[in-house]
Design a protein around this motif. Sequence first.
Motif, PDB file in Angstrom:
ATOM      1  N   LEU A 144       0.814  -1.221   0.000  1.00 44.85           N
ATOM      2  CA  LEU A 144       0.000   0.000   0.000  1.00 44.85           C
ATOM      3  C   LEU A 144       0.848   1.272   0.000  1.00 44.85           C
ATOM      4  O   LEU A 144       0.311   2.376   0.055  1.00 44.85           O
ATOM      5  N   GLN A 145       2.137   1.111  -0.061  1.00 44.76           N
ATOM      6  CA  GLN A 145       3.038   2.247   0.119  1.00 44.76           C
ATOM      7  C   GLN A 145       2.805   3.364  -0.904  1.00 44.76           C
ATOM      8  O   GLN A 145       2.717   3.125  -2.102  1.00 44.76           O
ATOM      9  N   VAL A 146       2.685   4.568  -0.370  1.00 48.17           N
ATOM     10  CA  VAL A 146       2.570   5.779  -1.184  1.00 48.17           C
ATOM     11  C   VAL A 146       3.575   6.771  -0.632  1.00 48.17           C
ATOM     12  O   VAL A 146       3.684   6.940   0.584  1.00 48.17           O
ATOM     13  N   LYS A 147       4.340   7.419  -1.506  1.00 47.63           N
ATOM     14  CA  LYS A 147       5.402   8.310  -1.039  1.00 47.63           C
ATOM     15  C   LYS A 147       5.291   9.717  -1.620  1.00 47.63           C
ATOM     16  O   LYS A 147       4.862   9.894  -2.762  1.00 47.63           O
ATOM     17  N   ALA A 148       5.718  10.678  -0.807  1.00 43.56           N
ATOM     18  CA  ALA A 148       5.940  12.021  -1.330  1.00 43.56           C
ATOM     19  C   ALA A 148       7.299  12.004  -1.998  1.00 43.56           C
ATOM     20  O   ALA A 148       8.241  11.372  -1.502  1.00 43.56           O
ATOM     21  N   SER A 149       7.409  12.654  -3.133  1.00 46.49           N
ATOM     22  CA  SER A 149       8.694  12.791  -3.818  1.00 46.49           C
ATOM     23  C   SER A 149       9.002  14.280  -3.874  1.00 46.49           C
ATOM     24  O   SER A 149       8.398  15.021  -4.654  1.00 46.49           O
ATOM     25  N   TYR A 150       9.909  14.722  -3.024  1.00 51.66           N
ATOM     26  CA  TYR A 150      10.200  16.154  -2.926  1.00 51.66           C
ATOM     27  C   TYR A 150      11.087  16.624  -4.076  1.00 51.66           C
ATOM     28  O   TYR A 150      12.071  15.976  -4.430  1.00 51.66           O
ATOM     29  N   THR A 151      10.701  17.746  -4.645  1.00 55.18           N
ATOM     30  CA  THR A 151      11.469  18.346  -5.731  1.00 55.18           C
ATOM     31  C   THR A 151      11.808  19.788  -5.383  1.00 55.18           C
ATOM     32  O   THR A 151      11.133  20.416  -4.564  1.00 55.18           O
ATOM     33  N   LEU A 152      12.846  20.294  -6.013  1.00 51.23           N
ATOM     34  CA  LEU A 152      13.198  21.699  -5.821  1.00 51.23           C
ATOM     35  C   LEU A 152      13.509  22.339  -7.160  1.00 51.23           C
ATOM     36  O   LEU A 152      13.911  21.674  -8.110  1.00 51.23           O
ATOM     37  N   THR A 153      13.299  23.635  -7.239  1.00 54.86           N
ATOM     38  CA  THR A 153      13.644  24.393  -8.429  1.00 54.86           C
ATOM     39  C   THR A 153      13.842  25.851  -8.050  1.00 54.86           C
ATOM     40  O   THR A 153      13.374  26.294  -6.989  1.00 54.86           O
ATOM     41  N   ILE A 154      14.531  26.571  -8.905  1.00 50.70           N
ATOM     42  CA  ILE A 154      14.658  28.023  -8.770  1.00 50.70           C
ATOM     43  C   ILE A 154      13.674  28.637  -9.753  1.00 50.70           C
ATOM     44  O   ILE A 154      13.728  28.352 -10.958  1.00 50.70           O
ATOM     45  N   LEU A 155      12.756  29.426  -9.258  1.00 50.21           N
ATOM     46  CA  LEU A 155      11.736  30.018 -10.114  1.00 50.21           C
ATOM     47  C   LEU A 155      12.364  31.009 -11.091  1.00 50.21           C
ATOM     48  O   LEU A 155      13.301  31.735 -10.740  1.00 50.21           O
ATOM     49  N   ASN A 156      11.848  31.054 -12.295  1.00 45.13           N
ATOM     50  CA  ASN A 156      12.445  31.884 -13.341  1.00 45.13           C
ATOM     51  C   ASN A 156      12.361  33.378 -13.052  1.00 45.13           C
ATOM     52  O   ASN A 156      13.197  34.151 -13.533  1.00 45.13           O
ATOM     53  N   ASP A 157      11.346  33.782 -12.280  1.00 39.64           N
ATOM     54  CA  ASP A 157      11.239  35.206 -11.946  1.00 39.64           C
ATOM     55  C   ASP A 157      11.680  35.471 -10.505  1.00 39.64           C
ATOM     56  O   ASP A 157      11.202  36.398  -9.855  1.00 39.64           O
ATOM     57  N   ALA A 158      12.603  34.648 -10.019  1.00 38.86           N
ATOM     58  CA  ALA A 158      13.099  34.796  -8.646  1.00 38.86           C
ATOM     59  C   ALA A 158      13.671  36.194  -8.421  1.00 38.86           C
ATOM     60  O   ALA A 158      14.520  36.649  -9.192  1.00 38.86           O
ATOM     61  N   PRO A 159      13.234  36.906  -7.367  1.00 39.16           N
ATOM     62  CA  PRO A 159      13.788  38.220  -7.063  1.00 39.16           C
ATOM     63  C   PRO A 159      15.276  38.157  -6.719  1.00 39.16           C
ATOM     64  O   PRO A 159      16.015  39.114  -6.942  1.00 39.16           O
ATOM     65  N   ASN A 160      15.702  37.033  -6.153  1.00 39.00           N
ATOM     66  CA  ASN A 160      17.092  36.880  -5.738  1.00 39.00           C
ATOM     67  C   ASN A 160      17.650  35.554  -6.261  1.00 39.00           C
ATOM     68  O   ASN A 160      17.842  34.605  -5.503  1.00 39.00           O
ATOM     69  N   PRO A 161      17.924  35.465  -7.559  1.00 40.48           N
ATOM     70  CA  PRO A 161      18.398  34.198  -8.140  1.00 40.48           C
ATOM     71  C   PRO A 161      19.738  33.743  -7.565  1.00 40.48           C
ATOM     72  O   PRO A 161      19.978  32.548  -7.418  1.00 40.48           O
ATOM     73  N   GLY A 162      20.603  34.703  -7.230  1.00 43.17           N
ATOM     74  CA  GLY A 162      21.889  34.335  -6.643  1.00 43.17           C
ATOM     75  C   GLY A 162      21.720  33.688  -5.284  1.00 43.17           C
ATOM     76  O   GLY A 162      22.340  32.659  -4.976  1.00 43.17           O
ATOM     77  N   GLY A 163      20.842  34.281  -4.460  1.00 47.47           N
ATOM     78  CA  GLY A 163      20.561  33.697  -3.144  1.00 47.47           C
ATOM     79  C   GLY A 163      19.867  32.367  -3.278  1.00 47.47           C
ATOM     80  O   GLY A 163      20.111  31.442  -2.489  1.00 47.47           O
ATOM     81  N   ALA A 164      18.993  32.241  -4.285  1.00 44.92           N
ATOM     82  CA  ALA A 164      18.290  30.982  -4.520  1.00 44.92           C
ATOM     83  C   ALA A 164      19.281  29.866  -4.824  1.00 44.92           C
ATOM     84  O   ALA A 164      19.165  28.745  -4.311  1.00 44.92           O
ATOM     85  N   ALA A 165      20.261  30.173  -5.669  1.00 44.65           N
ATOM     86  CA  ALA A 165      21.275  29.171  -6.013  1.00 44.65           C
ATOM     87  C   ALA A 165      22.043  28.736  -4.774  1.00 44.65           C
ATOM     88  O   ALA A 165      22.312  27.544  -4.575  1.00 44.65           O
ATOM     89  N   ARG A 166      22.370  29.680  -3.912  1.00 44.93           N
ATOM     90  CA  ARG A 166      23.111  29.343  -2.692  1.00 44.93           C
ATOM     91  C   ARG A 166      22.270  28.469  -1.764  1.00 44.93           C
ATOM     92  O   ARG A 166      22.790  27.567  -1.090  1.00 44.93           O
ATOM     93  N   PHE A 167      20.955  28.712  -1.721  1.00 45.36           N
ATOM     94  CA  PHE A 167      20.092  27.879  -0.884  1.00 45.36           C
ATOM     95  C   PHE A 167      20.049  26.446  -1.407  1.00 45.36           C
ATOM     96  O   PHE A 167      20.157  25.487  -0.641  1.00 45.36           O
ATOM     97  N   VAL A 168      19.872  26.302  -2.719  1.00 46.87           N
ATOM     98  CA  VAL A 168      19.819  24.959  -3.313  1.00 46.87           C
ATOM     99  C   VAL A 168      21.142  24.240  -3.096  1.00 46.87           C
ATOM    100  O   VAL A 168      21.174  23.045  -2.770  1.00 46.87           O
ATOM    101  N   GLU A 169      22.251  24.962  -3.273  1.00 46.33           N
ATOM    102  CA  GLU A 169      23.574  24.368  -3.044  1.00 46.33           C
ATOM    103  C   GLU A 169      23.698  23.879  -1.604  1.00 46.33           C
ATOM    104  O   GLU A 169      24.208  22.782  -1.343  1.00 46.33           O
TER     105      GLU A 169
END
Length: 291
Positions: A224-249
């Motif tokens: 019966l197993q059902v799982k959440a599969s977590y994903t991440l992305t940097i949004l294309n209109d991110a106000p702070n893309p540089g900070g977003a990259a550092r968070f993902v890293e």
Amino acid sequence: MIGKLISSIVLVAGALGANICAAQNNTVSVLYAGSLVNLMERSIGPAFAKATGLRFQGYAAGSNKIANEIKGNLRRGDVFISASPKVNTALMGTANGTHVTWYASFAESPLMIGYNPRSRFASDFKTKRWDQVLQEPGIRIGRTDPKLDPKGAFTVELMTKAAEFYHQPDLVTKTLGAVDNPEQVLPEETLVGRLQSGQLDAGFFYSTETSDLKIPSIHPAPELQVKASYTLTILNDAPNPGGAARFVEFLLSAQGQALLKEHGVDVLKPKISGDGQTIPPSVRAVIDATQ
């Protein structure tokens, strides 16, 4: 005189704009699945801030709800973390606003049945099969909206599988009622609190929630197993893309992965979907290093 006044206004406006930009550059806005509240706010967020000097600003809600808000231009953020890969597709392509061009699956968390140890039904969960307890008169069950949150959809999927597995055709109706049953359906970010406060006897949670918050839980049969599969992305209109990259890293670093494991999340090697060419080089380097 008027010229001097205009010049002063321009200078003040310029200073305010500079301050706003500085504040944005120092803040990373992370929109994430509500099941990760404790992990993000008490662990990942503070650790990221300490390691980078950047300010973590989190917003938690059902993954579909967040996607709808992004698509409707009601909410902006730098990073989006979903509990289901399918949610990202609703933000990809010109017709959907091209908010997302790539995403990476990085962790999993199985769905569990959690219960309040002070509930009058607690002893039954220890001696009876969980689906039988969920059918007992008076039990208060909590779950999330299948339309707004993958966990709500996974709950219906789990109960549908259980109905077939345990040969109980009416199990879904007896336990959940209508799909949008207002007596059960609650915002994801409030579900744990309601269980802990005694407003609910049982509910459906990911293992990261039950493990992290010491919620007694039942693991359904492997079939019966059902799982959440977590994903991440940097949004294309991110106000702070540089900070977003550092968070993902940071999240994909050894320290970030160790924190995920501490909170009951099953860490995976990141799997990229979409246009990998649009991933920031620094982020791609971290992903490649984990392979």
